[in-house]
Design an enzyme around this catalytic site. Structure first.
Site, PDB file in Angstrom:
ATOM      1  N   THR A 193       0.775  -1.249  -0.035  1.00  9.75           N
ATOM      2  CA  THR A 193       0.011   0.013   0.031  1.00  9.75           C
ATOM      3  C   THR A 193       0.782   1.143   0.133  1.00  9.75           C
ATOM      4  OG1 THR A 193      -0.234   0.172   2.377  1.00  9.75           O
ATOM      5  CG2 THR A 193      -1.858  -1.158   1.038  1.00  9.75           C
ATOM      6  N   VAL A 238      -4.028   5.303  -0.357  1.00 10.56           N
ATOM      7  CA  VAL A 238      -5.403   4.861  -0.005  1.00 10.56           C
ATOM      8  C   VAL A 238      -5.291   3.229   0.284  1.00 10.56           C
ATOM      9  CG1 VAL A 238      -6.750   6.633  -0.615  1.00 10.56           C
ATOM     10  CG2 VAL A 238      -5.848   5.051  -2.472  1.00 10.56           C
ATOM     11  N   HIS A 239      -4.843   2.942   1.556  1.00  9.13           N
ATOM     12  CA  HIS A 239      -4.724   1.612   1.660  1.00  9.13           C
ATOM     13  C   HIS A 239      -5.652   0.430   1.428  1.00  9.13           C
ATOM     14  CE1 HIS A 239      -1.475   2.803   4.587  1.00  9.13           C
ATOM     15  NE2 HIS A 239      -2.076   3.960   4.791  1.00  9.13           N
ATOM     16  N   ASP A 240      -6.906   0.980   1.754  1.00 12.09           N
ATOM     17  CA  ASP A 240      -8.029   0.075   1.995  1.00 12.09           C
ATOM     18  C   ASP A 240      -8.635  -0.175   0.466  1.00 12.09           C
ATOM     19  OD1 ASP A 240      -7.961  -0.369   4.306  1.00 12.09           O
ATOM     20  OD2 ASP A 240      -9.622   1.014   5.007  1.00 12.09           O
TER      21      ASP A 240
END
Ligand code: BDR
Ligand code: CA
Length: 312
Positions: A193, A238-240
């Site tokens: 990420t 924006v990891h998710d």
């Protein structure tokens, strides 16, 4: 279309992840379950309802889950990153939909047991709900087709402490239970990420594509400001949303089966994921750890899908 459940704590990047799923015809978002994490459960649940409504999808049920971690309460929330209400200070219009009356684990178990097709579960908050599902409804948990988790770090250290990534740190006992359960798990951690940066140019593209894109960009603004002031970086991680990309298009990330141990001690390493990278693991409890990403392609996927959603 693959049935999809998102277990989430919105959360700025969680909101983006939900919008990405709604933009993607490969998956059919059938349920959103909420968990404590970035902010408290009442806020994450309200935010989930409002984000779905923003995209015209208040028909997707939202079931509220765990208010707190399995054993030890999370030391602090992440309001300084996500805004005290979780969506970066943006107030979205309320949804006409009510929260599903069932607890998250019940809603999730019922869906898994009833589904004729294997279900993908994307878990992008602390893993409390998933650990409860495994403990309370093991026969339902065993039916998960793929469990894509945003969490952990093999080589990058932590983001909330020197050792720990936020979602694992928020409930290390739950993460340990989930990673040790032998489910078909993909771990999307900071290794993939952090290098995947959404720039101001990408945000501007979906902001201009329509009202949904404009609101998504507004939600991101606090994240952009935080990244600039804390890390001196122009752009956001924006990891998710990257975890959702792997949920939507399996194999987007290059993953290797590894043995992963979570540090559940109370020292400086609490919440660390110790990933054995010496050799791929053949163990039944190994998890697939995402180790390589084409960041440019992943960002383009996100931006173009959000443009499509906004233009609908
Ligand atoms: C994770 O922590 C949260 O703040 C984000 O929403 C993401 O799920 C990244 O470490
Ligand atoms: Ca999250």
């Amino acid at each position: 279309r693959t049935p999809l459940v998102i277990d989430t704590d919105p959360g700025i990047d969680d909101a983006l992840a939900v919008l990405l799923a709604l933009a993607s015809l490969e998956v059919d978002l059938q349920l959103v379950t909420t968990v404590h994490g970035n902010v408290g459960l009442p806020e994450t649940t309200e935010n989930a309802l409002r984000v779905l409504h923003l995209a015209g999808r208040s028909d997707v049920p939202v079931a509220a889950g765990a208010r707190t971690s399995l054993v030890f309460p999370q030391p602090e929330r992440a309001g300084h990153v996500h805004g005290t209400a979780g969506l970066g200070g943006v107030v979205l219009p309320p949804s006409p939909a009510a929260v599903d009356p069932r607890p998250a684990v019940v809603a999730l178990a019922e869906l898994l047991l009833a589904s004729e097709q294997p279900v993908t579960v994307a878990a992008i908050g602390p893993l409390t709900n998933i650990a409860l599902l495994i403990g309370v409804y093991p026969e339902a948990a065993a039916r998960i087709g793929r469990l894509v988790v945003m969490g952990g770090s093999a080589t990058r250290g932590g983001n909330v402490t020197a050792a720990a990534e936020f979602n694992v740190w928020a409930d290390p006992e739950a993460a340990a239970a989930v990673f040790g359960a032998g489910l078909p798990t993909v771990l999307v951690g900071l290794d993939v990420t952090l290098p995947t940066v959404l720039t101001a140019e990408g945000i501007a593209r979906f902001a201009a594509a329509g009202p949904v894109g404009d609101r998504a960009a507004a939600i991101l603004q606090q994240y952009v400001d935080h990244a600039r002031s804390s890390y001196g970086v122009d752009g956001v991680v924006v990891h998710d949303a990257l975890a959702l990309t792997e949920a939507i298009v399996p194999g987007t990330l290059t993953s290797v089966r590894r043995d992963v141990v979570v540090d559940t001690g109370h020292g400086a390493g609490r919440g660390q994921t110790l990933v054995d990278r010496r050799t791929p693991s053949a163990s039944a409890t190994a998890v697939a750890v995402a180790e390589d990403v084409d960041s440019e392609a992943a960002v383009e996927f996100l931006v173009s899908r959000l443009c499509e959603l906004a233009a609908r």
